[in-house]
Design a protein around this motif. Sequence first.
Motif, short mmCIF file in Angstrom:
data_model
loop_
_atom_site.label_atom_id
_atom_site.label_comp_id
_atom_site.label_asym_id
_atom_site.label_seq_id
_atom_site.Cartn_x
_atom_site.Cartn_y
_atom_site.Cartn_z
N GLY A 31 0.77 -1.22 0.00
CA GLY A 31 0.00 0.00 0.00
C GLY A 31 0.81 1.27 0.00
O GLY A 31 1.68 1.50 -0.85
N ALA A 32 0.55 2.14 0.98
CA ALA A 32 1.20 3.44 1.06
C ALA A 32 2.69 3.33 1.35
O ALA A 32 3.43 4.29 1.13
CB ALA A 32 0.53 4.28 2.15
N THR A 73 -3.23 -4.67 -8.03
CA THR A 73 -3.89 -3.53 -7.41
C THR A 73 -5.05 -3.07 -8.29
O THR A 73 -4.87 -2.92 -9.50
CB THR A 73 -2.91 -2.35 -7.24
N THR A 80 -9.76 5.21 -3.28
CA THR A 80 -9.43 3.99 -2.55
C THR A 80 -9.09 2.86 -3.51
O THR A 80 -9.76 2.67 -4.53
CB THR A 80 -10.61 3.56 -1.66
N GLN A 83 -5.05 -3.89 -2.75
CA GLN A 83 -3.85 -4.59 -3.24
C GLN A 83 -3.81 -5.99 -2.64
O GLN A 83 -4.09 -6.17 -1.45
CB GLN A 83 -2.58 -3.83 -2.86
N SER A 107 -4.21 -5.25 1.31
CA SER A 107 -4.29 -3.93 1.93
C SER A 107 -5.27 -3.03 1.18
O SER A 107 -5.42 -3.13 -0.04
CB SER A 107 -2.91 -3.27 1.98
N THR A 109 -5.85 1.02 0.54
CA THR A 109 -5.15 2.30 0.62
C THR A 109 -6.09 3.41 0.17
O THR A 109 -6.76 3.29 -0.86
CB THR A 109 -3.89 2.30 -0.25
N ASN A 121 -1.39 9.43 1.78
CA ASN A 121 -2.16 8.20 1.64
C ASN A 121 -2.06 7.38 2.92
O ASN A 121 -1.03 7.41 3.61
CB ASN A 121 -1.66 7.37 0.46
N THR A 123 -2.94 3.35 4.72
CA THR A 123 -3.15 1.93 4.39
C THR A 123 -3.55 1.14 5.63
O THR A 123 -3.01 1.37 6.72
CB THR A 123 -1.86 1.33 3.80
N GLY A 125 -4.28 -3.14 6.36
CA GLY A 125 -4.30 -4.46 5.72
C GLY A 125 -3.83 -5.54 6.66
O GLY A 125 -3.86 -5.40 7.89
#
Length: 319
Positions: A31-32, A73, A80, A83, A107, A109, A121, A123, A125
């Motif tokens: 993610g982020a 992803t 939003t 992933q 996740s 994000t 951003n 995340t 997950g």
Amino acid sequence: MKRLALFFLFSLAIFETYAQGCSDAGFCTMGAMRPSQIYTRKINFKLKALEVNQYRGKTTLSPVVNVSTLDFTFGINEKTNFQIKLPYQYVNGNLGSTSSFGDISYSFTRNVYSSDKFNVNATLGGKIPTNNGNLKDGSDTEFTSDNTEQALPMYYQTSLGTWDVVAGASLINKKWMFAFGIQVPVVQNNENDFHYEDWDNYHSPSYIREYDLATSVKRGSDIMIRIERAFHFSNLDIRIGALPIYRFSKDQIKDNAGDYHKLDGTTGMALSILGNVAYHFNTAHSLKFMYGQKLLDRDVNPDGLTRHNVISLAYVVRF
């Protein structure tokens, strides 16, 4: 310029050198927190991306870890995305070899702030185990005390055997990326029962004892910080950065009486420096190369996550 960039990328990919990526349980690419994110003034998370990644890592002992990963992803809406990473891992070392699906990570994000100067951003997950972290190898039973399969150290395991929660955030602009993440095991179901005495026939007892015991290990929690500087050259992106990962709670293992005790030396920092090169053929296709180097590591690593060095090559398709 294009030919030079391609030659550079493929030359690095086949060169017999491997470097540190991240000695963690996987959250530094979620993610982020993932590297090489591109800043845009208008984020559209509705785009989809498929990354095929090949990773090779040399541990601090003999095992070499190879991981082939499908990283998908897709956007839920303009703010939003979701992933999921599906790895297949194979490990080979002096004590034998293993191969199996690795832990699955997922996740969500969300872009929480966007401006003409930077994006923020966040995340949330987790990770799902694919086995209990107690794989055995039958090809080298002559090393074991009773010529039967015995559990291998965590260095050889394709799963950590734990259910983890992951959270993090990042700030990205044209030149810099700053990310923070935390990973906490919430279900400790690891059942590794590697024991030194089971490998009495191995020709080097001192080597066997270089592997940290991980009897039903309870992994500690980690935090990470990613700092990355980007240099843009037409279709070519070059990034350098640092990735400190700090384990702030001690790992625990069972003793011979079946009681858990905390292990000294399992907390502290693992620090790597990283280099990433990406060549963008167009807006839909990219080739990425990652190289890094370990600078610091924790003294004791029963979970086997420590790496001496790693290298990875990935192809990304956006659609």
